[in-house]
Design an enzyme around this catalytic site. Structure first.
Site, PDB file in Angstrom:
ATOM      1  N   GLY A   5      35.446  -4.315 -10.558  1.00 37.76           N
ATOM      2  CA  GLY A   5      35.159  -3.315 -11.578  1.00 37.76           C
ATOM      3  C   GLY A   5      36.215  -3.263 -12.656  1.00 37.76           C
ATOM      4  O   GLY A   5      37.248  -3.934 -12.611  1.00 37.76           O
ATOM      5  N   GLU A  26      39.176  -9.362  -1.559  1.00 38.51           N
ATOM      6  CA  GLU A  26      37.788  -9.737  -1.314  1.00 38.51           C
ATOM      7  C   GLU A  26      37.295 -10.636  -2.412  1.00 38.51           C
ATOM      8  O   GLU A  26      36.564 -11.584  -2.200  1.00 38.51           O
ATOM      9  CB  GLU A  26      36.946  -8.468  -1.438  1.00 38.51           C
ATOM     10  N   GLY A  75      33.972  -3.440   0.918  1.00 40.09           N
ATOM     11  CA  GLY A  75      35.145  -3.662   1.762  1.00 40.09           C
ATOM     12  C   GLY A  75      36.162  -2.545   1.675  1.00 40.09           C
ATOM     13  O   GLY A  75      37.235  -2.643   2.278  1.00 40.09           O
ATOM     14  N   LYS A 133      30.395  10.917 -17.351  1.00 36.36           N
ATOM     15  CA  LYS A 133      29.309  11.451 -18.181  1.00 36.36           C
ATOM     16  C   LYS A 133      29.817  12.495 -19.179  1.00 36.36           C
ATOM     17  O   LYS A 133      29.401  13.668 -19.135  1.00 36.36           O
ATOM     18  CB  LYS A 133      28.201  12.051 -17.292  1.00 36.36           C
TER      19      LYS A 133
END
Ligand SMILES: CC(C)(COP(=O)(O)OP(=O)(O)OC[C@H]1O[C@@H](n2cnc3c(N)ncnc32)[C@H](O)[C@@H]1OP(=O)(O)O)[C@@H](O)C(=O)NCCC(=O)NCCS
Ligand SMILES: CC(C)(COP(=O)(O)OP(=O)(O)OC[C@H]1O[C@@H](n2cnc3c(N)ncnc32)[C@H](O)[C@@H]1OP(=O)(O)O)[C@@H](O)C(=O)NCCC(=O)NCCS
Lengths: 497, 497
Positions: free
Chosen positions: B265, B288, B382, B402
């Site tokens: 991300g 990961e 994970g 938001k």
């Protein structure tokens, strides 16, 4: 006496009274004390500290293996000596002080306390107080009925007080297997591959010059207060044993199962006892604590070997085991809790782990610690170390508490200790829900159909159906999710009116 | 071409079209497919299956490493081909179907899926579909940009389809390290003690007779959709790097830190990028997934080595890395996710683990998965494998979402994935809360003072103070605990009115 129990002659001059030893514990210190599930705690020194605190107030951080016996937590709380406490407790008076915000309690996975100390993430003990049956020729410390965090406390502390318990036979030497993982980044695998493997030493290694005081005590562990099985705990045990039999029949488990970990308490003890009449053979235990039921199984030849961090038994069982320890020593080992509970080993061995919940919800989230979301009961203990890594993680509870005023199966738990990812099987006296591989909506069906008490079944079904209509992976109606707990607070019962 | 990529001559006759291979997948089957964080998934075969399902409807259980690219989950959902999906996904269309209860989604710790298959607790795949760069002389399969669960799927499946991706260089061979733990009770320690250790083989071993079809494909991984850092992600990175610097100054960490695990991300990528300007040296990653930022660090000489289960990068970074893989191969390894995420290794190495939360509460409980308690976002991935066992478990999030209608710091999370026991450090753009060793009331102070957005600070303070007056270890007012989320549902904002 002194030379039997203190085999390094140069240490014999360190023998002092409990009061003298206790006076080494100063205001503000972090004290690392032996003791795990009311077994093997230092007794004379903390009780002497209680006396001194009456006239000389002090506040300490007390770190132990787990819970203490002999009302030590109670008495230390009453004299206001506890500023902080970790990682576990089971005492009514201390629990009250914790919930009033008077004692800062840090609830921890029991395998993690000394790891955090090792990395200086929480304070290392200034002083360690360790119960022992003997000090060896090398000055090393032979623990008593538990190992807990004692070995690492001794390694980290600047000063060590040893409390020699003369009620226990020196023959306990050889029962323990002391192993401390290396510091990172040089840590190597923990080479234990079977519950019976010995990977360490029989005594806690220490530079004898750190031992600043030795005290003799003749106080015993508090006996276990486990209740005999009742109809409901028996029903829980029966459901679980039926499930395990089916796992064997279906070829998913051998007839010797996998190493068993069973939590402390009445239900857990009933489940273990129930195994006597089961068809399983050559069982082994890889657990935190051994209760009376372990020795019933060992005596009956059902259990081949038991590994744990402590032995917490009734007075009669204690006499039988510790009075004849040489008959058990080749089938028993006590380890540091960092090893008995190590994720590495639990995952490698693949334990069948049976722990007790306060409540669980329709999606399989488990609350082991907080009554109505706020009030600490005991702590998470080792339940997380095991449930996360077990072959099968089982949580058991009676379906109701307090004369059915409380349902232990609720729409949404008021506190989460174990998420649905970590709960494979849930059992109440009503039945067993096998959640493995299920999606949350399927879990809800299995739990409502099998585990909830009939008095709450319709209400729980209604909640689940209304929530499902709204949608979601774990459908909830937030306005109602905690309404059962709110009912309980306001009206003394969760029962729908 | 065929003989370069299929070096075992007897397998060359197995080459078929994607449609022919897809027709081997039958209604009701469990399909184990390669693919982890949109890297290395089989592409041509599932896309051909989508076409077939339009006229020949079928329902399968699809098990992967983690998320897939190329809209495969979307397309399979649209044709109604998914009965069940596990253990992770990130697709909007599939997410909607999951939340409507149309696809049964089992959210799992990514290290656990193949463990459960191994023990027959969830179905083993009937068929495995694995992307590869080549098949070796022995018939073994060389994976592409991820390993995921592929090795175990191949081991468990009765039939294997290999999809050879011709857009990737065969030089990827040597990048992977395939190791599968033994079955219990004969499991031994996993001998990895440094991120760079190789403990397995460079290809997935398989009996070549299980390979029933081989397909050539020229479809690429979907490029990463990570956004460039903005002011807020930059602030999060800065707070965290300041914290790590202080850990080094205080002697709790070496200047090379500990192996880093960083989630997928935008925030995670920004944090890793931020390390370029940090004073740390000789960093290593045990993660990961590797994103663009890993290769920035490798190129800059900041990072010595990176281990993961997949590489998910932008198109430009992908060209640089996979076009010059021989320049990276001695500093990179891709492993099965069971090993990249194994609790045993994460605890042994002591990672610094940085994962993203949706929300966390005043006591440090973290929600990574469910919006407003019900709606699945992606899955736990994970994050649990790492956070539970890390040296320092960090969770990051922007303090609001938001346009400030949502506070990501709330009185009580609406869903728990990580309990307070497992969250050491929480960071938002507002600041950082170091929770290590703190009791819950102290954690609340640190979180409110450091992490919450100013628009929500007073309300959160008021909640905590009122709750504390009522008492408890984690004081809550159950009637108000979820009121912010209820406000959001009813009025579109959590903001106090
Ligand atoms: C959960 C735990 C408190 C249950 O304790 P137990 O003695 O086995 O079980 P009991 O059924 O006797 O319950 C203990 C008390 O909780 C109460 N209780 C049980 N379910 C409850 C619920 N859902 N809500 C409120 N109270 C509840 C019981 O009424 C009883 O109260 P009492 O002491 O006033 O009689 C205990 O197992 C524990 O602390 N577990 C966490 C630690 C752990 O699992 N360690 C693992 C290895 S040792
Ligand atoms: C938590 C997670 C969803 C955050 O995703 P991200 O892309 O890094 O972060 P973002 O801030 O862009 O948030 C994603 C979405 O969630 C929304 N969101 C963030 N916080 C929210 C909250 N508290 N409530 C509701 N929605 C929220 C954002 O607005 C955004 O919505 P959009 O997609 O409509 O724009 C993601 O990291 C995840 O799935 N984590 C769990 C798995 C994991 O940790 N794996 C670890 C290793 S790979």
């Amino acid at each position: 006496m002194s030379s039997d129990r203190i085999r390094l002659a140069s240490l014999q001059s360190k023998v002092v009274s409990a009061a003298e030893a206790a006076s080494l514990i100063k205001d503000g210190m972090t004290v690392g004390m032996s003791g795990f599930t009311r077994a093997g705690e230092a007794k004379a020194v903390p009780l002497a500290l209680v006396e001194q605190a009456k006239t000389n107030p002090l506040k300490i951080t007390l770190v132990t293996g787990a819970s203490l016996g002999n009302d030590i937590d109670k008495k230390l709380t009453e004299v206001g000596a506890l500023a902080r406490r970790m990682p576990f407790q089971v005492d009514n008076t201390l629990r009250k002080a914790i919930n009033e915000g008077k004692v800062m309690f840090t609830d921890q996975h029991l395998s993690e306390t000394v790891e955090q100390m090792r990395n200086y993430q929480i304070p290392r003990p200034d002083i360690a107080v360790i119960e022992a049956v003997a000090i060896t020729e090398k000055g090393h410390i032979v623990p008593t009925t538990s190992v807990g965090n004692s070995a690492s406390f001794v390694q980290f502390a600047k000063q060590v007080i040893v409390e020699i318990n003369t009620t226990l036979s020196p023959d306990l030497e050889g029962l323990h297997d002391i192993y401390i993982p290396e510091e990172r980044p040089n840590r190597t695998p923990v080479k234990l591959v079977r519950p019976e493997d010995r990977i360490g030493t029989t005594a806690i290694e220490v530079d004898p010059s750190k031992i600043v005081a030795i005290v003799f005590s003749d106080l015993s562990d508090s006996p276990s207060n486990v209740q005999p099985p009742d109809d409901e705990t028996q029903a829980i045990a029966d459901h679980l044993i039926d499930f395990l039999k089916k796992e064997v029949t279906d070829g998913r488990l051998p007839n010797s199962l996998r190493p068993l970990q069973v939590g402390i308490g009445t239900i857990a003890n009933a489940v273990t006892s129930g195994l006597i009449k089961s068809p399983f053979t050559d069982l082994v235990q890889y657990s935190e604590v051994l209760q009376d039921s372990t020795f019933e199984l060992l005596d009956a030849g059902k259990l081949k070997f038991a590994s744990a961090s402590s032995i917490t038994v009734s007075a009669a069982c204690g006499e039988r085991v510790f009075g004849n320890i040489n008959e058990y020593k080749d089938r028993l080992v006590l380890r540091p809790q960092e090893i008995s509970n190590l994720p590495e080993i639990v995952r490698r061995l693949g334990t069948i782990s049976i722990n007790t919940a306060l409540e669980f919800d329709i999606y399989g989230n488990v609350n082991s610690t907080h009554v109505n979301g706020s009030k600490m009961m005991n702590g998470i203990g080792g339940s997380g170390d095991f449930a996360r890594n077990a072959h099968i993680a089982v949580f058991v509870t009676k379906s109701t508490a307090k004369n059915d005023a409380i349902s232990s199966v609720v729409p949404m738990v008021s506190h989460v200790d174990h998420t649905g990812h970590d709960a494979d099987v849930l059992v109440t006296e009503q039945g067993l829900a096998d959640l493995r591989g299920l999606a949350p909506r399927e879990r809800a069906r299995a739990i409502i159909d099998n585990c909830v008490h009939p008095a709450y079944r319709d209400a729980l079904n209604a909640y689940f159906e209304a929530a499902s209509a709204k949608g979601g992976q774990t459908p909830h109606i937030l306005k109602e999710a905690l309404s059962w707990h709110i009912n309980l607070e306001e009206h003394g019962t969760m029962l729908p009116r």
